[in-house]
Design an enzyme around this catalytic site. Sequence first.
Site, PDB file in Angstrom:
ATOM      1  N   GLY A   1      42.034  23.358  43.071  1.00 46.94           N
ATOM      2  CA  GLY A   1      40.989  23.369  44.103  1.00 46.94           C
ATOM      3  C   GLY A   1      40.404  24.764  44.249  1.00 46.94           C
ATOM      4  O   GLY A   1      41.142  25.743  44.290  1.00 46.94           O
TER       5      GLY A   1
ATOM      6  N   ASP B   1      45.572  25.734  51.081  1.00 44.60           N
ATOM      7  CA  ASP B   1      46.698  25.073  51.758  1.00 44.60           C
ATOM      8  C   ASP B   1      47.753  26.065  52.266  1.00 44.60           C
ATOM      9  O   ASP B   1      48.548  25.731  53.146  1.00 44.60           O
ATOM     10  CB  ASP B   1      47.385  24.079  50.804  1.00 44.60           C
TER      11      ASP B   1
ATOM     12  N   ARG C   1      35.918  12.692  76.080  1.00 42.11           N
ATOM     13  CA  ARG C   1      36.427  11.967  74.912  1.00 42.11           C
ATOM     14  C   ARG C   1      37.592  12.711  74.268  1.00 42.11           C
ATOM     15  O   ARG C   1      37.748  13.921  74.449  1.00 42.11           O
ATOM     16  CB  ARG C   1      35.332  11.845  73.850  1.00 42.11           C
TER      17      ARG C   1
ATOM     18  N   GLU D   1      45.975  16.013  56.790  1.00 37.59           N
ATOM     19  CA  GLU D   1      45.710  14.835  55.943  1.00 37.59           C
ATOM     20  C   GLU D   1      46.990  14.228  55.378  1.00 37.59           C
ATOM     21  O   GLU D   1      47.057  13.037  55.123  1.00 37.59           O
ATOM     22  CB  GLU D   1      44.757  15.203  54.804  1.00 37.59           C
TER      23      GLU D   1
ATOM     24  N   ARG E   1      36.961   9.363  69.263  1.00 38.94           N
ATOM     25  CA  ARG E   1      36.155   9.510  68.047  1.00 38.94           C
ATOM     26  C   ARG E   1      36.995  10.222  66.977  1.00 38.94           C
ATOM     27  O   ARG E   1      37.940  10.932  67.310  1.00 38.94           O
ATOM     28  CB  ARG E   1      34.896  10.357  68.308  1.00 38.94           C
TER      29      ARG E   1
HETATM   30  O1  F6P Z   1      44.813  22.070  47.319  1.00 37.22           O
HETATM   31  C1  F6P Z   1      43.592  22.251  47.960  1.00 37.22           C
HETATM   32  C2  F6P Z   1      43.045  20.937  48.445  1.00 37.22           C
HETATM   33  O2  F6P Z   1      41.802  21.190  49.071  1.00 37.22           O
HETATM   34  C3  F6P Z   1      43.966  20.131  49.355  1.00 37.22           C
HETATM   35  O3  F6P Z   1      43.955  20.594  50.679  1.00 37.22           O
HETATM   36  C4  F6P Z   1      43.413  18.746  49.183  1.00 37.22           C
HETATM   37  O4  F6P Z   1      44.384  17.762  49.464  1.00 37.22           O
HETATM   38  C5  F6P Z   1      43.007  18.722  47.736  1.00 37.22           C
HETATM   39  O5  F6P Z   1      42.804  20.075  47.352  1.00 37.22           O
HETATM   40  C6  F6P Z   1      41.771  17.928  47.448  1.00 37.22           C
HETATM   41  O6  F6P Z   1      41.606  17.885  46.077  1.00 37.22           O
HETATM   42  P1  F6P Z   1      40.249  17.517  45.350  1.00 37.22           P
HETATM   43  O7  F6P Z   1      39.281  18.647  45.568  1.00 37.22           O
HETATM   44  O8  F6P Z   1      40.633  17.381  43.927  1.00 37.22           O
HETATM   45  O9  F6P Z   1      39.740  16.270  45.983  1.00 37.22           O
END
Ligand code: F6P
Length: 323
Positions: free
Chosen positions: A11, A127, A162, A222, A247
Amino acid sequence: MKRIAVLTSGGDAPGMNAAIRAVVRVALSKGWQAFGVEHGYAGLISNEIRPLGPRDVGGIIQTGGTMLGSARSSEFKTPEGQHLALRHLAQHGIEGLFVIGGNGSQTGAHALHQRGFPVIGIASTIDNDLYGSDITLGVDTALNIAVEAIDRLKVTASSHTRAFLIEVMGRDCGYIAMMSGIAGGAESIVIPEVDTSPEQVAHELQAAYQRGKSHGIVVVAEGAKYNAEQLANYFKEHREEIGFELRTTQLGHVQRGGIPTVSDRLLGTEFGAHAVECMAQGQSGVLVGKINNQLTTTPHEQIAGKHRPVDPKLFELANVLAQ
Ligand code: F6P
């Protein structure tokens, strides 16, 4: 004259360009020749390698993303992919490689080192989950983006009384959620490292509602057991348990784009320059990072399979502060 190459992998992270610039310019200052590999390990396999001069890395320190492009390469995980990569490096006479990236990228760097090729890694991922560095390139920018979003959502939440579920990135690590939740004054933070049930989040929101708060901000990682969508589905059936109307906002890749903060530009510069010095001293198979605010190198073999844990004390503090 030494010939070195640099690549960015996995990433993209704001600050990668500052690191590329520092690697290239410090290498050139030593009389070395510098090359850039496009699209990470995939570019090593497809031989996308080009010379980089001082002007090629001009005007990039202030830009997000990576001027070299990045990719996640499954082919590089195979022995055949690694042999091809080594063959292309040899074709260009390259004697050392810098790998700017996170966990997967450093595993790849370790593999090349084990095959006898000199490699130095640079800790880079939004991350901030890399063992061997307290801080990674890109997380400061990502946090600033997340906190700005939380601030904005809090304004509209307050106007309508909200609650908002705000999902942030981080893969299996709750660092971004925890730190942006604390800095954004969240009522509740949900991270993978701490088991949190939907009932518990409902309880925290209900308590905030009853204390007269006009907003309820829940920052959800996530990778948490219950992500924002799953929590939202639960609350659809249990609306009365939270007091607020609800929301959901998923920040997603917006956290990775944009202008790198001053901290990330400086960190990328320090990491890149230090990495070149380490290679000049003959080091290989190490990750350049920072521990206790000092530049460090940690052997890749110590990093493999490990993740930097979040600080449980900070998580407890976040709960205390959410009154
Ligand atoms: O490792 C960085 C990251 O942005 C994570 O936070 C995320 O889960 C992942 O890469 C998303 O990956 P991609 O850009 O391949 O969708």
